[in-house]
Design an enzyme around this catalytic site. Structure first.
Site, PDB file in Angstrom:
ATOM      1  N   ARG A   1       0.836  -1.211   0.000  1.00 53.99           N
ATOM      2  CA  ARG A   1       0.000   0.000   0.000  1.00 53.99           C
ATOM      3  C   ARG A   1       0.868   1.256   0.000  1.00 53.99           C
ATOM      4  NH1 ARG A   1      -3.139   2.548   4.574  1.00 53.99           N
ATOM      5  NH2 ARG A   1      -4.837   3.712   3.627  1.00 53.99           N
TER       6      ARG A   1
ATOM      7  N   HIS B   1       0.382   4.435  -2.556  1.00 58.34           N
ATOM      8  CA  HIS B   1       0.137   5.803  -2.111  1.00 58.34           C
ATOM      9  C   HIS B   1       1.265   6.745  -2.507  1.00 58.34           C
ATOM     10  CE1 HIS B   1      -3.371   5.492   0.904  1.00 58.34           C
ATOM     11  NE2 HIS B   1      -3.389   4.429   0.119  1.00 58.34           N
TER      12      HIS B   1
ATOM     13  N   VAL C   1       0.883  10.099  -6.082  1.00 60.39           N
ATOM     14  CA  VAL C   1       1.102  11.520  -5.786  1.00 60.39           C
ATOM     15  C   VAL C   1       2.430  11.957  -6.414  1.00 60.39           C
ATOM     16  CG1 VAL C   1       1.288  13.274  -3.997  1.00 60.39           C
ATOM     17  CG2 VAL C   1      -0.158  11.265  -3.625  1.00 60.39           C
TER      18      VAL C   1
ATOM     19  N   GLY D   1       4.032  10.740  -8.798  1.00 59.52           N
ATOM     20  CA  GLY D   1       4.878   9.648  -9.262  1.00 59.52           C
ATOM     21  C   GLY D   1       5.588   8.900  -8.150  1.00 59.52           C
TER      22      GLY D   1
ATOM     23  N   SER E   1       8.220  10.489  -2.084  1.00 56.72           N
ATOM     24  CA  SER E   1       7.789  11.723  -1.410  1.00 56.72           C
ATOM     25  C   SER E   1       6.984  11.410  -0.158  1.00 56.72           C
ATOM     26  CB  SER E   1       6.968  12.595  -2.357  1.00 56.72           C
ATOM     27  OG  SER E   1       5.832  11.894  -2.853  1.00 56.72           O
TER      28      SER E   1
ATOM     29  N   ASN F   1      -3.444   9.105   4.420  1.00 60.02           N
ATOM     30  CA  ASN F   1      -2.229   8.515   4.983  1.00 60.02           C
ATOM     31  C   ASN F   1      -2.130   8.609   6.500  1.00 60.02           C
ATOM     32  OD1 ASN F   1      -1.370   8.087   2.311  1.00 60.02           O
ATOM     33  ND2 ASN F   1      -0.317  10.060   2.218  1.00 60.02           N
TER      34      ASN F   1
ATOM     35  N   HIS G   1      -6.171  -5.981  -2.263  1.00 58.33           N
ATOM     36  CA  HIS G   1      -6.963  -6.089  -1.038  1.00 58.33           C
ATOM     37  C   HIS G   1      -7.246  -7.535  -0.667  1.00 58.33           C
ATOM     38  CE1 HIS G   1      -8.622  -1.679  -1.155  1.00 58.33           C
ATOM     39  NE2 HIS G   1      -7.324  -1.760  -0.918  1.00 58.33           N
TER      40      HIS G   1
ATOM     41  N   THR H   1      -8.661 -15.397   3.457  1.00 59.21           N
ATOM     42  CA  THR H   1      -7.215 -15.594   3.594  1.00 59.21           C
ATOM     43  C   THR H   1      -6.493 -14.250   3.588  1.00 59.21           C
ATOM     44  OG1 THR H   1      -7.056 -15.873   1.182  1.00 59.21           O
ATOM     45  CG2 THR H   1      -7.238 -17.877   2.509  1.00 59.21           C
TER      46      THR H   1
END
Length: 319
Positions: free
Chosen positions: A63, A67, A71, A73, A77, A95, A194, A242
């Site tokens: 994740r 994220h 933003v 690329g 950052s 975040n 997910h 699972t």
């Protein structure tokens, strides 16, 4: 040398220089082969150690890459800490108190700095850690293009607007992914991430009390854990079957109206996109193949190269 010969020589030189410059701007899986040959092994070992300590960390590292890339690329950052004079992305709504794995990246970076100081970027570490997490938890592998620089800036405002929230409808999801150059197929495949990890009550409360496209028994069980108020940080499996193994069960859950997030179930809510959900639910090989392709494509979103950015010595701050 005759004027004509000099002209030809000049043209050849310009073309050759252009080819070299273009090649140097491309990401390559072998980028650190000579400058830091143990880089990939060090990242892999750090990821394995972190997941052994806490299985959920695999999903968190995956994740983190998502994220970051959405933003400005894939430029690390998201790793920059706030300072009295700088507001980064960590405190943006998608975040804050949600994105995890920063300490794992720090530990890996520390090992890499000992092995080959100032060589491996934080952005590349995040990209590799995402791939290694998926593989460790039973998912597909792919060649990670390397050679990114780290950003010297961040954007809290873009983090608040570019990362699709769990309340997104299908139209908003398609728009968000399209803005990053990702297709509908990429979007559905990447949503399959997910199949691992957990989500907080605040992320799915609206779904279990307001949505009609949800299994009634499933919703009732979740309401016992996540009341209309309170218990905001109670965690629930994104994949009810699972949650610590990377597989295609996430898509089977959608077919049964048991997607945890509103944005999950929107993929199978009477639209043509649902045919992809059915394909991935029936064919894990197809899902793995398309997921790997989508991850490669996502990891190439606006990487900082050449004179843009730097190789941070500490992933949390600019050199």
């Amino acid at each position: 040398m005759a004027p004509r010969d000099m002209l030809d020589f000049f043209v050849i030189l310009v073309v050759a220089t252009s080819v070299i410059a273009t090649a140097s701007c491309k990401l390559s899986p072998s980028y650190y082969q000579s400058t830091c040959p143990k880089a990939l092994a060090i990242v892999r070992a750090g990821v394995a150690k972190a997941i052994k300590n806490e299985t959920r960390m695999g999903a968190s590292l995956l994740r983190l890459h998502f994220h970051d890339c959405f933003v400005n690329g894939c430029d690390a950052s998201i790793l920059l800490d706030d300072t009295p004079s700088f507001v980064g992305e960590k405190t943006a709504a998608p975040n804050n108190n949600s994105v995890r794995g920063f300490e794992v990246i720090d530990a890996i970076k520390a090992r890499l700095e000992k092995a080959c100081p100032g060589v491996v970027s934080c952005a590349d570490i995040v990209a590799l850690a995402a791939r290694d997490s998926v593989v460790y938890l039973g998912g597909p592998s792919w060649n990670v293009g390397l050679g990114r620089n780290d950003s010297t800036t961040a954007s809290r405002s873009l983090a608040n607007t570019s990362i699709p929230p769990p309340t997104s409808n299908l139209s908003a999801l398609i728009t968000s992914f399209s803005a990053q150059g990702l297709s509908v197929k990429n979007m559905v495949a990447l949503s399959g991430s997910h199949t691992i990890g957990l989500a907080r009550c605040t992320s799915f409360r609206g779904r279990i009390y307001n949505d009609s496209n949800i299994d009634a028994t499933f919703a009732q069980k979740l309401r016992m854990k996540c009341p209309k108020s309170g218990n905001d940080n109670v965690l629930q499996r994104l994949d009810i079957q699972t949650p610590t193994h990377f597989d295609n069960f996430y898509f089977n859950n959608l077919l049964q109206k048991k997607g945890l997030l509103h944005s999950d179930q929107e993929l199978f809510n009477g639209s043509s996109v649902g045919s992809l959900v059915k394909t991935y639910a029936c064919d894990s090989g197809a899902f793995f193949k398309d997921f790997a392709k989508a991850m490669i494509k996502m990891s190439k979103i606006k990487p900082a190269k050449g004179s843009n950015g730097q190789i941070r010595k500490n992933c949390r701050k600019v050199n």
